[in-house]
Design a protein around this motif. Sequence first.
Motif, PDB file in Angstrom:
ATOM      1  N   UNK A   7       0.831  -1.204   0.000  1.00 20.68           N
ATOM      2  CA  UNK A   7       0.000   0.000   0.000  1.00 20.68           C
ATOM      3  C   UNK A   7       0.865   1.254   0.000  1.00 20.68           C
ATOM      4  N   UNK A   8       0.454   2.236  -0.793  1.00 21.68           N
ATOM      5  CA  UNK A   8       1.064   3.582  -0.822  1.00 21.68           C
ATOM      6  C   UNK A   8       2.464   3.625  -1.435  1.00 21.68           C
ATOM      7  N   UNK A 226     -20.212 -10.765   1.802  1.00 23.27           N
ATOM      8  CA  UNK A 226     -18.914 -10.750   2.440  1.00 23.27           C
ATOM      9  C   UNK A 226     -18.173  -9.489   2.025  1.00 23.27           C
ATOM     10  N   UNK A 227     -17.392  -8.938   2.949  1.00 25.46           N
ATOM     11  CA  UNK A 227     -16.639  -7.742   2.622  1.00 25.46           C
ATOM     12  C   UNK A 227     -15.184  -7.901   3.045  1.00 25.46           C
ATOM     13  N   UNK A 228     -14.318  -7.234   2.293  1.00 27.98           N
ATOM     14  CA  UNK A 228     -12.898  -7.230   2.610  1.00 27.98           C
ATOM     15  C   UNK A 228     -12.622  -6.224   3.717  1.00 27.98           C
ATOM     16  N   UNK A 229     -11.703  -6.591   4.622  1.00 27.04           N
ATOM     17  CA  UNK A 229     -11.262  -5.700   5.684  1.00 27.04           C
ATOM     18  C   UNK A 229      -9.760  -5.820   5.865  1.00 27.04           C
ATOM     19  N   UNK A 230      -9.126  -4.853   6.533  1.00 21.59           N
ATOM     20  CA  UNK A 230      -7.700  -4.988   6.832  1.00 21.59           C
ATOM     21  C   UNK A 230      -7.450  -6.206   7.729  1.00 21.59           C
ATOM     22  N   UNK A 231      -6.282  -6.797   7.603  1.00 24.88           N
ATOM     23  CA  UNK A 231      -5.937  -7.966   8.410  1.00 24.88           C
ATOM     24  C   UNK A 231      -6.134  -7.671   9.892  1.00 24.88           C
ATOM     25  N   UNK A 232      -6.816  -8.590  10.579  1.00 30.64           N
ATOM     26  CA  UNK A 232      -7.083  -8.424  12.000  1.00 30.64           C
ATOM     27  C   UNK A 232      -8.432  -7.839  12.309  1.00 30.64           C
ATOM     28  N   UNK A 233      -9.169  -7.406  11.278  1.00 33.25           N
ATOM     29  CA  UNK A 233     -10.475  -6.802  11.497  1.00 33.25           C
ATOM     30  C   UNK A 233     -11.616  -7.660  10.961  1.00 33.25           C
ATOM     31  N   UNK A 234     -11.300  -8.908  10.665  1.00 36.71           N
ATOM     32  CA  UNK A 234     -12.317  -9.844  10.206  1.00 36.71           C
ATOM     33  C   UNK A 234     -12.237 -11.136  10.996  1.00 36.71           C
ATOM     34  N   UNK A 235     -12.586 -12.238  10.350  1.00 34.80           N
ATOM     35  CA  UNK A 235     -12.634 -13.519  11.051  1.00 34.80           C
ATOM     36  C   UNK A 235     -11.617 -14.541  10.529  1.00 34.80           C
ATOM     37  N   UNK A 236     -10.769 -14.142   9.610  1.00 34.60           N
ATOM     38  CA  UNK A 236      -9.775 -15.079   9.092  1.00 34.60           C
ATOM     39  C   UNK A 236      -8.839 -15.529  10.207  1.00 34.60           C
ATOM     40  N   UNK A 237      -8.587 -16.832  10.259  1.00 38.77           N
ATOM     41  CA  UNK A 237      -7.747 -17.422  11.299  1.00 38.77           C
ATOM     42  C   UNK A 237      -6.275 -17.165  10.974  1.00 38.77           C
ATOM     43  N   UNK A 257      -1.784  -5.157   1.870  1.00 37.90           N
ATOM     44  CA  UNK A 257      -2.307  -4.379   0.748  1.00 37.90           C
ATOM     45  C   UNK A 257      -3.698  -3.831   1.060  1.00 37.90           C
ATOM     46  N   UNK A 258      -4.155  -2.960   0.156  1.00 39.78           N
ATOM     47  CA  UNK A 258      -5.519  -2.411   0.170  1.00 39.78           C
ATOM     48  C   UNK A 258      -5.848  -1.653   1.453  1.00 39.78           C
ATOM     49  N   UNK A 259      -4.888  -0.881   1.957  1.00 37.51           N
ATOM     50  CA  UNK A 259      -5.139  -0.105   3.168  1.00 37.51           C
ATOM     51  C   UNK A 259      -5.506   1.329   2.809  1.00 37.51           C
ATOM     52  N   UNK A 260      -6.253   1.969   3.716  1.00 39.52           N
ATOM     53  CA  UNK A 260      -6.821   3.285   3.417  1.00 39.52           C
ATOM     54  C   UNK A 260      -5.954   4.442   3.890  1.00 39.52           C
ATOM     55  N   UNK A 261      -5.144   4.224   4.935  1.00 42.39           N
ATOM     56  CA  UNK A 261      -4.325   5.313   5.463  1.00 42.39           C
ATOM     57  C   UNK A 261      -3.139   4.735   6.227  1.00 42.39           C
ATOM     58  N   UNK A 262      -2.218   5.620   6.614  1.00 46.02           N
ATOM     59  CA  UNK A 262      -1.012   5.172   7.299  1.00 46.02           C
ATOM     60  C   UNK A 262      -1.305   4.593   8.682  1.00 46.02           C
ATOM     61  N   UNK A 263      -2.387   5.044   9.304  1.00 48.84           N
ATOM     62  CA  UNK A 263      -2.779   4.467  10.586  1.00 48.84           C
ATOM     63  C   UNK A 263      -3.071   2.986  10.455  1.00 48.84           C
ATOM     64  N   UNK A 264      -3.718   2.608   9.356  1.00 47.68           N
ATOM     65  CA  UNK A 264      -4.003   1.196   9.127  1.00 47.68           C
ATOM     66  C   UNK A 264      -2.723   0.401   8.885  1.00 47.68           C
ATOM     67  N   UNK A 265      -1.747   1.017   8.231  1.00 40.83           N
ATOM     68  CA  UNK A 265      -0.467   0.330   8.021  1.00 40.83           C
ATOM     69  C   UNK A 265       0.129  -0.069   9.365  1.00 40.83           C
ATOM     70  N   UNK A 266       0.152   0.859  10.299  1.00 43.08           N
ATOM     71  CA  UNK A 266       0.722   0.582  11.616  1.00 43.08           C
ATOM     72  C   UNK A 266      -0.098  -0.474  12.350  1.00 43.08           C
ATOM     73  N   UNK A 267      -1.426  -0.364  12.283  1.00 43.69           N
ATOM     74  CA  UNK A 267      -2.295  -1.325  12.978  1.00 43.69           C
ATOM     75  C   UNK A 267      -2.108  -2.738  12.430  1.00 43.69           C
TER      76      UNK A 267
END
Length: 284
Positions: A7-8, A226-237, A257-267
């Motif tokens: 991302x970015x 179903x919707x895509x979310x950043x890693x850790x914000x869904x149910x994928x094991x 990938x597919x992140x919306x802002x730098x805060x999400x990169x850190x998270x």
Amino acid sequence: MRLCLDSFVPPLDRITKGTASWVRELGFEVIGVDLEPAVPIDASTCRAVRDILEREGVSIGQVWSVGTPLVRPDPDESAAHLRILRDRVPLAAALGCRVLLTEAGGMHPTNAWYPHPENHGEEALVRLVAALKEVALFAADHGVSIAPEMSLMTILSTAGRAEAMVAEVGHPGVGVNFDPANILDPLSLFDSGAFVDDAFDRLGSRIVNVHAKDAAARDVPLIVHLEERPAGQGVLDYDRLLRRAVSLPEWTCMVVEHLADYGQVDEVRRFLVETAGKAGVQFE
């Protein structure tokens, strides 16, 4: 396995020493880059980009071939995309990257990612295999694996179809870009650990790249969305995914990938590193 930021990252013709510094400040040492028609670039320029990054301790773990879906309704269009993909193999090698991603494609008339009933049939898979056979040896000679992207509505929609693809191609110049969030369905969503195990059991070392995204179901009645979310914000094991991914070669990347802002990169980075630590897995 390495942690890779996709991302970015700026286009190849805008990568500088400052890009490498920025990447390292975000906590990464590996990035993903794109090859696209809008940015004309040759092997010499690719080597120069590689040198800029490597002098600062940054390498390229994924190259995405933009706009080359290998199967389209018009065979002439498919053939043109295959020629472009082949021309990009030496560019990926010049960038020092082992993995060149491409779109598997689909039969929808206007968009290779959109649903079409023929995408899941045998003929579409046969066409994909035939295209990959044409480029597999050339890619391997350059130390590159062509890795079609998996996605639920395209030709490469399941681990079983990916398994059939690599078996039919039968050459190390072709691998699989495993993106579990892309191919989870409503029946596998809440048993994603078993889903991941099945994929790794089927594909093993033919997985040359892993994408780190997540998936969740929306709270709507009747038809499941179903919707895509950043890693850790869904149910994928992710515990299971990381434990299985550690068996892959050390150069393999888990790509953010597919992140919306730098805060999400850190998270997302923190989530992946912490989850890996709990699972006894360490990123290289």
